[in-house]
Design a protein around this motif. Structure first.
Motif, mmCIF file in Angstrom:
data_model
loop_
_atom_site.group_PDB
_atom_site.id
_atom_site.type_symbol
_atom_site.label_atom_id
_atom_site.label_comp_id
_atom_site.label_asym_id
_atom_site.label_seq_id
_atom_site.Cartn_x
_atom_site.Cartn_y
_atom_site.Cartn_z
ATOM 1 N N LEU A 7 -7.430 57.409 8.925
ATOM 2 C CA LEU A 7 -5.978 57.596 9.000
ATOM 3 C C LEU A 7 -5.580 59.031 9.330
ATOM 4 C CD1 LEU A 7 -4.700 55.411 6.043
ATOM 5 C CD2 LEU A 7 -4.209 55.068 8.470
ATOM 6 N N ARG A 8 -6.467 59.977 9.084
ATOM 7 C CA ARG A 8 -6.131 61.390 9.300
ATOM 8 C C ARG A 8 -5.590 61.655 10.709
ATOM 9 N NH1 ARG A 8 -10.554 65.383 7.648
ATOM 10 N NH2 ARG A 8 -10.497 63.895 5.962
ATOM 11 N N PRO A 9 -6.254 61.214 11.786
ATOM 12 C CA PRO A 9 -5.698 61.463 13.115
ATOM 13 C C PRO A 9 -4.400 60.692 13.369
ATOM 14 C CG PRO A 9 -7.807 60.296 13.286
ATOM 15 C CD PRO A 9 -7.599 60.634 11.844
ATOM 16 N N VAL A 10 -4.253 59.535 12.739
ATOM 17 C CA VAL A 10 -3.020 58.762 12.896
ATOM 18 C C VAL A 10 -1.848 59.532 12.284
ATOM 19 C CG1 VAL A 10 -1.837 56.611 12.268
ATOM 20 C CG2 VAL A 10 -4.242 56.548 12.984
ATOM 21 N N THR A 12 -5.982 51.040 16.511
ATOM 22 C CA THR A 12 -6.641 51.614 15.329
ATOM 23 C C THR A 12 -6.122 50.978 14.054
ATOM 24 O OG1 THR A 12 -7.040 53.730 16.421
ATOM 25 C CG2 THR A 12 -6.990 53.756 14.006
ATOM 26 N N LEU A 13 -4.813 50.888 13.914
ATOM 27 C CA LEU A 13 -4.238 50.320 12.697
ATOM 28 C C LEU A 13 -4.596 48.848 12.546
ATOM 29 C CD1 LEU A 13 -0.809 52.135 12.817
ATOM 30 C CD2 LEU A 13 -2.605 52.457 11.090
ATOM 31 N N GLU A 14 -4.637 48.120 13.642
ATOM 32 C CA GLU A 14 -5.009 46.706 13.560
ATOM 33 C C GLU A 14 -6.468 46.556 13.134
ATOM 34 O OE1 GLU A 14 -4.385 42.492 13.883
ATOM 35 O OE2 GLU A 14 -3.206 44.264 13.349
ATOM 36 N N ARG A 15 -7.346 47.363 13.683
ATOM 37 C CA ARG A 15 -8.760 47.322 13.301
ATOM 38 C C ARG A 15 -8.916 47.642 11.802
ATOM 39 N NH1 ARG A 15 -10.135 51.383 15.684
ATOM 40 N NH2 ARG A 15 -10.965 52.752 14.111
ATOM 41 N N GLY A 30 -0.396 52.740 22.031
ATOM 42 C CA GLY A 30 -1.361 51.645 22.166
ATOM 43 C C GLY A 30 -2.630 51.903 21.382
ATOM 44 N N ARG A 31 -3.126 53.129 21.455
ATOM 45 C CA ARG A 31 -4.335 53.485 20.695
ATOM 46 C C ARG A 31 -4.072 53.415 19.192
ATOM 47 N NH1 ARG A 31 -4.418 57.566 24.445
ATOM 48 N NH2 ARG A 31 -3.883 59.122 22.879
ATOM 49 N N GLN A 32 -2.894 53.898 18.774
ATOM 50 C CA GLN A 32 -2.549 53.847 17.354
ATOM 51 C C GLN A 32 -2.477 52.397 16.868
ATOM 52 O OE1 GLN A 32 1.180 55.925 17.313
ATOM 53 N NE2 GLN A 32 0.223 57.953 17.248
ATOM 54 N N ALA A 33 -1.853 51.533 17.651
ATOM 55 C CA ALA A 33 -1.742 50.124 17.276
ATOM 56 C C ALA A 33 -3.129 49.492 17.146
ATOM 57 C CB ALA A 33 -0.895 49.361 18.295
ATOM 58 N N LEU A 82 3.964 48.132 12.511
ATOM 59 C CA LEU A 82 5.342 47.878 12.950
ATOM 60 C C LEU A 82 6.033 49.167 13.386
ATOM 61 C CD1 LEU A 82 6.463 45.239 10.305
ATOM 62 C CD2 LEU A 82 5.946 44.848 12.730
ATOM 63 N N VAL A 83 5.765 50.254 12.677
ATOM 64 C CA VAL A 83 6.317 51.554 13.071
ATOM 65 C C VAL A 83 5.852 51.897 14.486
ATOM 66 C CG1 VAL A 83 6.209 54.049 12.625
ATOM 67 C CG2 VAL A 83 6.626 52.460 10.731
ATOM 68 N N VAL A 84 4.578 51.682 14.760
ATOM 69 C CA VAL A 84 4.030 51.986 16.083
ATOM 70 C C VAL A 84 4.673 51.096 17.146
ATOM 71 C CG1 VAL A 84 1.940 51.942 17.511
ATOM 72 C CG2 VAL A 84 1.856 52.905 15.215
ATOM 73 N N GLU A 85 4.859 49.824 16.840
ATOM 74 C CA GLU A 85 5.494 48.920 17.801
ATOM 75 C C GLU A 85 6.921 49.385 18.103
ATOM 76 O OE1 GLU A 85 3.994 46.606 19.531
ATOM 77 O OE2 GLU A 85 2.120 46.885 18.444
#
Length: 179
Positions: free
Chosen positions: A47-50, A152-155, A147-150, A112-115
């Motif tokens: 989560l640190r880079p996110v 990562t969070l989904e994984r 897109g990358r954040q989504a 959801l925030v990322v979306e």
């Protein structure tokens, strides 16, 4: 199109961007709290880079708002902070300690925030075709990062959910919940 001829456009855009700024503030705070709650785990490390990117996205939105002469409505940011704190009071099946289910739900909320951010970047990217104050290359970059954040969070969400919802006896005793 000159915005001085269409003040309603600028006003509506200001409302829209301030709503997204409030969402960004909520996302940054929620991501920080989740990383802190998971301190010392691989989830916190992932989560640190996110968290860093969420903070950069918020700054990027503020810069876009400045370039569009959209004033920041601080009361919306305050409301989002209050909503974030109220969200911590949700029932999670535990009274005293943090439930593993809380992490799953928080990862979903961050997704959801990322979306929401991606929707904002797409809308601004479309406006960049007629508004020279918007940098299409920068907006494309923000969209790619969303897109990358989504992803990562989904994984992370799926990995954590598998641990939480694994039937008892399959190495998940630590995650078993009552009620």
């Amino acid at each position: 199109m000159d915005d001085t001829q269409h003040p309603a456009h600028t006003d509506l855009l200001g409302v829209y961007l301030n709503d997204h700024l409030a969402g960004c503030a909520l996302g940054v705070e929620r991501a920080r709290c989740l990383a802190e709650a998971e301190r010392g785990t691989s989830l916190a490390e992932a989560l640190r880079p996110v968290v860093r990117e969420f903070t950069e996205d918020r700054v990027g939105l503020l810069q876009l708002m400045r370039s569009l002469d959209v004033p920041v409505r601080r009361y919306k940011i305050l409301a989002s902070r209050l909503a974030e704190r109220a969200g911590r009071l949700k029932s999670n099946g535990r009274i005293v300690q943090r439930s593993p289910l809380t992490t799953v739900v928080e990862l979903e909320a961050l997704r959801l925030v990322v979306e929401g951010k991606a929707a904002c970047w797409r809308m601004l990217r479309r406006l960049a075709g007629t508004d020279g104050r918007l940098d299409p290359v920068r907006l494309d970059s923000l969209l790619e990062r969303a897109g990358r954040q989504a992803d990562t969070l989904e994984r992370l969400r799926l990995r954590h959910a598998e641990k939480v919802f694994r039937p008892a006896g399959e190495g998940s005793a630590r995650y078993a919940t009552q009620g």
